[in-house]
Design a protein around this motif. Structure first.
Motif, PDB file in Angstrom:
ATOM      1  N   SER A   1      -0.308   2.269  10.880  1.00 43.78           N
ATOM      2  CA  SER A   1      -1.121   3.458  11.144  1.00 43.78           C
ATOM      3  C   SER A   1      -0.325   4.605  11.756  1.00 43.78           C
ATOM      4  O   SER A   1      -0.660   5.770  11.530  1.00 43.78           O
ATOM      5  CB  SER A   1      -2.326   3.106  12.022  1.00 43.78           C
ATOM      6  N   ILE A   2       0.744   4.327  12.488  1.00 41.74           N
ATOM      7  CA  ILE A   2       1.534   5.409  13.087  1.00 41.74           C
ATOM      8  C   ILE A   2       2.699   5.835  12.190  1.00 41.74           C
ATOM      9  O   ILE A   2       3.339   6.848  12.452  1.00 41.74           O
ATOM     10  CB  ILE A   2       2.047   5.041  14.503  1.00 41.74           C
ATOM     11  N   ALA A   3       2.967   5.068  11.136  1.00 46.76           N
ATOM     12  CA  ALA A   3       4.090   5.369  10.244  1.00 46.76           C
ATOM     13  C   ALA A   3       3.802   6.607   9.396  1.00 46.76           C
ATOM     14  O   ALA A   3       2.651   6.918   9.078  1.00 46.76           O
ATOM     15  CB  ALA A   3       4.375   4.174   9.342  1.00 46.76           C
ATOM     16  N   ASP A   4       4.875   7.293   9.037  1.00 46.49           N
ATOM     17  CA  ASP A   4       4.771   8.451   8.148  1.00 46.49           C
ATOM     18  C   ASP A   4       4.971   8.058   6.689  1.00 46.49           C
ATOM     19  O   ASP A   4       4.535   8.764   5.789  1.00 46.49           O
ATOM     20  CB  ASP A   4       5.833   9.484   8.535  1.00 46.49           C
ATOM     21  N   LEU A   5       5.669   6.942   6.468  1.00 45.03           N
ATOM     22  CA  LEU A   5       5.943   6.440   5.129  1.00 45.03           C
ATOM     23  C   LEU A   5       5.815   4.923   5.171  1.00 45.03           C
ATOM     24  O   LEU A   5       6.402   4.287   6.045  1.00 45.03           O
ATOM     25  CB  LEU A   5       7.365   6.832   4.705  1.00 45.03           C
ATOM     26  N   VAL A   6       5.018   4.364   4.289  1.00 46.56           N
ATOM     27  CA  VAL A   6       4.866   2.911   4.215  1.00 46.56           C
ATOM     28  C   VAL A   6       5.030   2.495   2.755  1.00 46.56           C
ATOM     29  O   VAL A   6       4.353   3.024   1.873  1.00 46.56           O
ATOM     30  CB  VAL A   6       3.490   2.433   4.728  1.00 46.56           C
ATOM     31  N   THR A   7       5.951   1.561   2.535  1.00 41.90           N
ATOM     32  CA  THR A   7       6.159   1.006   1.204  1.00 41.90           C
ATOM     33  C   THR A   7       5.986  -0.495   1.285  1.00 41.90           C
ATOM     34  O   THR A   7       6.576  -1.139   2.153  1.00 41.90           O
ATOM     35  CB  THR A   7       7.577   1.326   0.680  1.00 41.90           C
ATOM     36  N   GLU A   8       5.182  -1.046   0.386  1.00 39.89           N
ATOM     37  CA  GLU A   8       4.998  -2.492   0.330  1.00 39.89           C
ATOM     38  C   GLU A   8       5.795  -3.046  -0.843  1.00 39.89           C
ATOM     39  O   GLU A   8       5.583  -2.649  -1.985  1.00 39.89           O
ATOM     40  CB  GLU A   8       3.528  -2.863   0.168  1.00 39.89           C
ATOM     41  N   MET A   9       6.702  -3.963  -0.544  1.00 39.23           N
ATOM     42  CA  MET A   9       7.484  -4.630  -1.573  1.00 39.23           C
ATOM     43  C   MET A   9       6.688  -5.854  -2.039  1.00 39.23           C
ATOM     44  O   MET A   9       6.333  -6.696  -1.223  1.00 39.23           O
ATOM     45  CB  MET A   9       8.839  -5.091  -1.029  1.00 39.23           C
ATOM     46  N   LYS A  10       6.430  -5.924  -3.316  1.00 41.86           N
ATOM     47  CA  LYS A  10       5.641  -7.016  -3.866  1.00 41.86           C
ATOM     48  C   LYS A  10       6.499  -7.799  -4.851  1.00 41.86           C
ATOM     49  O   LYS A  10       7.008  -7.227  -5.826  1.00 41.86           O
ATOM     50  CB  LYS A  10       4.415  -6.453  -4.582  1.00 41.86           C
ATOM     51  N   GLU A  11       6.646  -9.082  -4.601  1.00 38.95           N
ATOM     52  CA  GLU A  11       7.411  -9.910  -5.533  1.00 38.95           C
ATOM     53  C   GLU A  11       6.567 -10.205  -6.764  1.00 38.95           C
ATOM     54  O   GLU A  11       5.471 -10.743  -6.662  1.00 38.95           O
ATOM     55  CB  GLU A  11       7.842 -11.221  -4.879  1.00 38.95           C
ATOM     56  N   ILE A  12       7.100  -9.856  -7.902  1.00 39.72           N
ATOM     57  CA  ILE A  12       6.450 -10.161  -9.176  1.00 39.72           C
ATOM     58  C   ILE A  12       7.203 -11.287  -9.876  1.00 39.72           C
ATOM     59  O   ILE A  12       6.601 -12.191 -10.432  1.00 39.72           O
ATOM     60  CB  ILE A  12       6.362  -8.897 -10.056  1.00 39.72           C
ATOM     61  N   LYS A  13       8.525 -11.224  -9.802  1.00 43.61           N
ATOM     62  CA  LYS A  13       9.359 -12.233 -10.440  1.00 43.61           C
ATOM     63  C   LYS A  13      10.675 -12.277  -9.677  1.00 43.61           C
ATOM     64  O   LYS A  13      11.212 -11.236  -9.280  1.00 43.61           O
ATOM     65  CB  LYS A  13       9.599 -11.821 -11.890  1.00 43.61           C
ATOM     66  N   HIS A  14      11.199 -13.457  -9.474  1.00 45.80           N
ATOM     67  CA  HIS A  14      12.479 -13.590  -8.768  1.00 45.80           C
ATOM     68  C   HIS A  14      13.254 -14.750  -9.346  1.00 45.80           C
ATOM     69  O   HIS A  14      12.702 -15.813  -9.608  1.00 45.80           O
ATOM     70  CB  HIS A  14      12.250 -13.812  -7.272  1.00 45.80           C
ATOM     71  N   TYR A  15      14.554 -14.574  -9.533  1.00 39.75           N
ATOM     72  CA  TYR A  15      15.388 -15.626 -10.104  1.00 39.75           C
ATOM     73  C   TYR A  15      15.572 -16.810  -9.178  1.00 39.75           C
ATOM     74  O   TYR A  15      16.056 -17.848  -9.597  1.00 39.75           O
ATOM     75  CB  TYR A  15      16.742 -15.081 -10.566  1.00 39.75           C
ATOM     76  N   TYR A  16      15.196 -16.712  -7.919  1.00 39.00           N
ATOM     77  CA  TYR A  16      15.205 -17.878  -7.021  1.00 39.00           C
ATOM     78  C   TYR A  16      14.367 -19.011  -7.618  1.00 39.00           C
ATOM     79  O   TYR A  16      14.711 -20.178  -7.485  1.00 39.00           O
ATOM     80  CB  TYR A  16      14.604 -17.541  -5.655  1.00 39.00           C
ATOM     81  N   SER A  17      13.259 -18.637  -8.264  1.00 35.90           N
ATOM     82  CA  SER A  17      12.365 -19.657  -8.826  1.00 35.90           C
ATOM     83  C   SER A  17      13.038 -20.453  -9.948  1.00 35.90           C
ATOM     84  O   SER A  17      12.567 -21.524 -10.318  1.00 35.90           O
ATOM     85  CB  SER A  17      11.070 -19.025  -9.334  1.00 35.90           C
ATOM     86  N   LYS A  18      14.151 -19.947 -10.478  1.00 34.87           N
ATOM     87  CA  LYS A  18      14.921 -20.667 -11.499  1.00 34.87           C
ATOM     88  C   LYS A  18      16.071 -21.451 -10.874  1.00 34.87           C
ATOM     89  O   LYS A  18      16.924 -21.967 -11.575  1.00 34.87           O
ATOM     90  CB  LYS A  18      15.483 -19.691 -12.525  1.00 34.87           C
TER      91      LYS A  18
END
Length: 139
Positions: free
Chosen positions: A112-129
């Protein structure tokens, strides 16, 4: 005027985004302090000071506890502080200080106090392989 940036979420890239912004700031002649509170391991970015003037990095901690609650030993080692302390530090900073906060599950009070908020969402990652973390990419 310095702003407050938040990079949060379960996806990869939060620390990388903060490092990229730090690189840009140093290249523009600004000074950067980069504190890592739950990364008590050897990451490649710890070598930044060998290549960049005006960049300081310090780790507070002994290991990652991303998937579990911190123990009392973690709290002592990381010098962890609560949300209220973080909010006070942000509020009391010099007006030209930019603050970048990264981490999963950013508290609503910080968002709420931030001026910029970005949410990183994992969709696919090679760790799963079964691909291990690679030096210079993940660490």
């Amino acid at each position: 005027m310095g702003y407050v940036h938040v990079y949060t979420g379960n996806g990869k890239g939060k620390t990388t985004a903060a490092l990229g912004l730090s690189l840009r700031a140093v290249c523009a002649g600004k000074r950067v302090f980069f504190g890592q509170f739950i990364k008590g391991m050897e990451y490649s970015e710890l070598k930044c000071t060998e290549f960049m003037n005006n960049f300081e990095i310090e780790q507070f901690g002994r290991r990652c506890f991303i998937y579990e609650a911190p123990t009392e030993e973690d709290i002592t080692a990381f010098k962890l502080f609560n949300v209220e302390d973080a909010l006070a530090a942000i509020k009391d900073r010099s007006e030209n200080v930019e603050v970048i906060i990264t981490g999963r599950y950013a508290p609503e009070e910080i968002i709420s106090i931030a001026d910029l908020v970005t949410e990183m969402k994992e969709i696919k990652h090679y760790y799963s392989k079964g691909i291990e973390a690679r030096e210079g990419i993940e660490f």
